[in-house]
Design a protein around this motif. Structure first.
Motif, PDB file in Angstrom:
ATOM      1  N   TYR A   3     116.883  67.424  54.869  1.00  0.00           N
ATOM      2  CA  TYR A   3     118.200  66.811  54.669  1.00  0.00           C
ATOM      3  C   TYR A   3     119.138  67.222  55.810  1.00  0.00           C
TER       4      TYR A   3
ATOM      5  N   ALA B 292     122.994  67.574  55.397  1.00  0.00           N
ATOM      6  CA  ALA B 292     123.560  68.618  54.541  1.00  0.00           C
ATOM      7  C   ALA B 292     124.100  69.757  55.391  1.00  0.00           C
TER       8      ALA B 292
ATOM      9  N   PHE C 124     124.035  73.792  51.234  1.00  0.00           N
ATOM     10  CA  PHE C 124     123.326  73.440  49.999  1.00  0.00           C
ATOM     11  C   PHE C 124     123.028  74.711  49.207  1.00  0.00           C
TER      12      PHE C 124
ATOM     13  N   ASN D 289     120.303  66.423  44.570  1.00  0.00           N
ATOM     14  CA  ASN D 289     121.456  65.526  44.402  1.00  0.00           C
ATOM     15  C   ASN D 289     122.654  66.094  45.138  1.00  0.00           C
ATOM     16  N   ARG D 290     123.593  65.213  45.433  1.00  0.00           N
ATOM     17  CA  ARG D 290     124.788  65.605  46.180  1.00  0.00           C
ATOM     18  C   ARG D 290     125.857  66.127  45.233  1.00  0.00           C
TER      19      ARG D 290
ATOM     20  N   GLU E 278     127.680  66.702  54.294  1.00  0.00           N
ATOM     21  CA  GLU E 278     127.393  66.546  52.874  1.00  0.00           C
ATOM     22  C   GLU E 278     127.003  67.902  52.281  1.00  0.00           C
TER      23      GLU E 278
ATOM     24  N   TRP F 150     124.783  69.634  49.202  1.00  0.00           N
ATOM     25  CA  TRP F 150     123.651  69.230  48.378  1.00  0.00           C
ATOM     26  C   TRP F 150     123.174  70.336  47.435  1.00  0.00           C
TER      27      TRP F 150
ATOM     28  N   CYS G  92     119.625  71.841  45.866  1.00  0.00           N
ATOM     29  CA  CYS G  92     118.180  71.928  46.109  1.00  0.00           C
ATOM     30  C   CYS G  92     117.506  72.577  44.907  1.00  0.00           C
TER      31      CYS G  92
END
Length: 324
Positions: A126, A129, A132, A165-166, A217, A219, A221
């Motif tokens: 990702y 990201a 995260f 998902n974000r 973004e 995120w 995990c």
């Protein structure tokens, strides 16, 4: 000025830096280091560990030195940050890290055996990201209060399902600082060296909010797991209320990260109006039982603290102006 036990060499060969900020953690840090020493990673993954001693007065430095003598598989480094505060310790870690990614562990959080490998794999998959976080599980030395799950997020306990998902930064839906992994360059480009929140309350979210404002973004995990060790004293009434009061008082400061001055009064009004409504509904729901139901009292404390957070922020700004 932070002091590191080794110079900062070329970072191109390091994939992940695991940073552990600690204050007087001499009796807690061994468990974390033992878990990191037994990490299962592919031989091609290059990683290191930095313990950031945040002005401790105990034997933290000696403990790290003892581990360094027998450390293998990765590199264990020590950094002393004299400026007190979690924000300063984390900034010190990022500045001295050599990894593409920097993963933060608290001195009371234990990573799963594949945490480092899972962190790097997710960051590679990702690239959008900037930060995260994974699943944070609570490990309690004593049974928590009834209905504790309603306030478990204040202990950084996070479970958002089995699929990535974000997060939604606009709603202050963000990962905890314990277990947070950031792209080092994204931090250096996006996060100011001096954050508003220097302690634990709000510092976690402020980092992600700055990254989000710069287009990164945030995120979740699901394959990253850490375990938060929670002693009985942290579940006592006064300790719970203090923790939740601190979280509530920083709501306004978090909501205004990166916004223009003309938006701030509007945000303040929304915060006060929304929490006034929550307080009324809470009183109606529990009537005279708020003081006898610990979890309900914690929730009410959060609503009241959030309600007054704009005034708390104003007072902090005035105090700072007067002292400068």
């Amino acid at each position: 000025m932070s002091v590191v036990d080794s110079p900062l060499p070329d970072s191109s060969s390091i994939d992940v830096t695991v940073a552990i900020p600690t204050y007087n953690g001499g009796d807690r840090i061994p468990k974390v280091l033992d878990r990191l020493r037994s990490q299962v990673t592919d031989s091609s993954l290059k990683w290191e560990v930095i313990v950031v001693d945040n002005n401790s007065s105990d034997n933290t430095a000696d403990v790290v030195k003892t581990y360094q003598e027998s450390w293998s598989g990765s590199e264990l480094r020590y950094c002393f940050e004299p400026k007190q505060g979690l924000a300063y310790a984390r900034q010190c870690a990022v500045e001295n890290a050599r990894g593409t990614f920097v993963g933060f562990l608290d001195d009371d959080t234990l990573p799963a055996p594949d945490w480092v490998a899972a962190s790097y794999a997710f960051g590679q998959e990702y690239p959008q990201a900037g930060a995260f976080g994974g699943q944070v599980h609570g490990e309690f030395e004593a049974p928590p209060p009834e209905n504790f799950e309603r306030i478990e997020s204040f202990f950084a306990i996070k479970k958002r399902g089995s699929k990535p998902n974000r997060y939604e930064p606009e709603k202050l839906s963000l990962p905890a600082g314990a277990g947070l992994v950031v792209r080092r360059q994204a931090w250096l480009d996006s996060v100011p060296a001096q954050l508003v929140r220097t302690g634990r309350g709000g510092n976690d979210f402020e980092i992600s909010l700055h990254l989000h404002r710069k287009g990164w973004e945030i995120w979740y995990c699901p394959t990253m797991h850490i375990y938060h060790q929670i002693p009985p004293q942290r579940l006592e009434r006064e300790s719970l209320l203090k923790l939740i009061r601190t979280a509530g008082l920083c709501i306004y400061q978090l909501r205004v990260v990166g916004v223009t001055n003309w938006q701030k009064p509007i945000i303040a009004v929304k915060i006060m109006g929304g929490n006034l409504r929550r307080i009324v509904l809470h009183l109606i729901k529990y009537r005279g039982k708020v003081k006898s139901d610990l979890i309900a009292e914690c929730e009410m404390t959060f609503f009241i603290s959030s309600l007054i957070s704009p005034f708390y922020s104003l007072k902090a700004s005035l105090d700072k102006a007067w002292s400068s």
